[in-house]
Design a protein around this motif. Sequence first.
Motif, mmCIF file in Angstrom:
data_model
loop_
_atom_site.group_PDB
_atom_site.id
_atom_site.type_symbol
_atom_site.label_atom_id
_atom_site.label_comp_id
_atom_site.label_asym_id
_atom_site.label_seq_id
_atom_site.Cartn_x
_atom_site.Cartn_y
_atom_site.Cartn_z
ATOM 1 N N UNK A 18 -34.909 -2.792 -11.919
ATOM 2 C CA UNK A 18 -33.735 -3.654 -11.801
ATOM 3 C C UNK A 18 -34.134 -4.907 -11.029
ATOM 4 N N UNK A 19 -34.061 -6.068 -11.675
ATOM 5 C CA UNK A 19 -34.496 -7.336 -11.078
ATOM 6 C C UNK A 19 -33.289 -8.111 -10.572
ATOM 7 N N UNK A 20 -33.286 -8.382 -9.256
ATOM 8 C CA UNK A 20 -32.167 -9.101 -8.658
ATOM 9 C C UNK A 20 -32.687 -10.291 -7.838
ATOM 10 N N UNK A 21 -32.147 -11.459 -8.165
ATOM 11 C CA UNK A 21 -32.472 -12.681 -7.422
ATOM 12 C C UNK A 21 -31.598 -12.730 -6.174
ATOM 13 N N UNK A 22 -32.231 -12.923 -5.013
ATOM 14 C CA UNK A 22 -31.491 -12.914 -3.748
ATOM 15 C C UNK A 22 -31.514 -14.280 -3.077
ATOM 16 N N UNK A 23 -31.575 -15.341 -3.869
ATOM 17 C CA UNK A 23 -31.491 -16.716 -3.378
ATOM 18 C C UNK A 23 -30.104 -17.264 -3.683
ATOM 19 N N UNK A 24 -29.621 -18.115 -2.813
ATOM 20 C CA UNK A 24 -28.316 -18.748 -3.019
ATOM 21 C C UNK A 24 -28.410 -19.882 -4.042
ATOM 22 N N UNK A 25 -29.566 -20.527 -4.074
ATOM 23 C CA UNK A 25 -29.785 -21.665 -4.971
ATOM 24 C C UNK A 25 -30.749 -21.247 -6.076
ATOM 25 N N UNK A 26 -30.454 -21.691 -7.304
ATOM 26 C CA UNK A 26 -31.323 -21.343 -8.425
ATOM 27 C C UNK A 26 -32.706 -21.973 -8.221
ATOM 28 N N UNK A 27 -33.789 -21.221 -8.468
ATOM 29 C CA UNK A 27 -35.158 -21.730 -8.285
ATOM 30 C C UNK A 27 -35.470 -22.905 -9.210
ATOM 31 N N UNK A 28 -36.099 -23.903 -8.646
ATOM 32 C CA UNK A 28 -36.439 -25.112 -9.413
ATOM 33 C C UNK A 28 -37.419 -24.816 -10.528
ATOM 34 N N UNK A 29 -37.186 -25.476 -11.651
ATOM 35 C CA UNK A 29 -38.126 -25.422 -12.755
ATOM 36 C C UNK A 29 -38.150 -24.116 -13.531
ATOM 37 N N UNK A 30 -37.182 -23.258 -13.305
ATOM 38 C CA UNK A 30 -37.153 -21.964 -13.985
ATOM 39 C C UNK A 30 -35.868 -21.847 -14.795
ATOM 40 N N UNK A 31 -36.018 -21.527 -16.059
ATOM 41 C CA UNK A 31 -34.825 -21.337 -16.881
ATOM 42 C C UNK A 31 -34.263 -19.950 -16.636
ATOM 43 N N UNK A 32 -32.978 -19.819 -16.836
ATOM 44 C CA UNK A 32 -32.341 -18.508 -16.659
ATOM 45 C C UNK A 32 -32.885 -17.505 -17.675
ATOM 46 N N UNK A 33 -33.259 -17.990 -18.823
ATOM 47 C CA UNK A 33 -33.826 -17.127 -19.859
ATOM 48 C C UNK A 33 -35.172 -16.555 -19.408
ATOM 49 N N UNK A 34 -36.013 -17.376 -18.806
ATOM 50 C CA UNK A 34 -37.343 -16.929 -18.365
ATOM 51 C C UNK A 34 -37.303 -16.068 -17.107
ATOM 52 N N UNK A 37 -33.450 -11.753 -15.345
ATOM 53 C CA UNK A 37 -32.707 -11.108 -14.260
ATOM 54 C C UNK A 37 -31.750 -10.051 -14.777
ATOM 55 N N UNK A 38 -31.527 -9.060 -13.928
ATOM 56 C CA UNK A 38 -30.429 -8.132 -14.163
ATOM 57 C C UNK A 38 -29.203 -8.593 -13.385
ATOM 58 N N UNK A 39 -29.452 -9.267 -12.254
ATOM 59 C CA UNK A 39 -28.341 -9.764 -11.446
ATOM 60 C C UNK A 39 -28.824 -10.891 -10.547
ATOM 61 N N UNK A 40 -27.931 -11.828 -10.291
ATOM 62 C CA UNK A 40 -28.167 -12.887 -9.311
ATOM 63 C C UNK A 40 -27.156 -12.651 -8.195
ATOM 64 N N UNK A 41 -27.620 -12.174 -7.061
ATOM 65 C CA UNK A 41 -26.757 -11.801 -5.947
ATOM 66 C C UNK A 41 -26.786 -12.908 -4.887
ATOM 67 N N UNK A 42 -26.046 -13.980 -5.154
ATOM 68 C CA UNK A 42 -26.025 -15.143 -4.255
ATOM 69 C C UNK A 42 -25.480 -14.798 -2.872
ATOM 70 N N UNK A 43 -24.482 -13.931 -2.824
ATOM 71 C CA UNK A 43 -23.794 -13.669 -1.558
ATOM 72 C C UNK A 43 -24.631 -12.899 -0.548
#
Length: 114
Positions: A18-34, A37-43
């Motif tokens: 299960x891949x979860x992004x734990x950054x509040x801001x989307x990483x530069x130069x990376x498409x959401x498709x690439x 992710x299973x989840x983007x947990x900004x909070x």
Amino acid sequence: MDIQIKRIYEDASKNDGFRVLIDRIWPRGLSKENAKLDEWMKDIAPSDELRKWFDHKEERFDAFSKKYINELENHPDLIKKLQKTASQKRLTLLYGAKDEKHNQAIVLKKILLK
């Protein structure tokens, strides 16, 4: 619990679970498709104020860790959700910072394993 940490810029692997992004801001130069992710947990990410103060300065990491742990106490539901996931399958915490030894994923992993 099975928890690993990876930079979001590393290639996704079938062993990531299960891949979860734990950054509040989307990483530069990376498409959401690439990102694959299973989840983007900004909070669960450090607050903007804390992130800007830390500024990825190694000498501030200990103080940053303590402040971030205090912030995490406001999100017990998210902590429990990640712990539950990690108890059922591999959890991969994804972050964008260049410094692999001084980032929020290291702090969060320690909290999840407690």
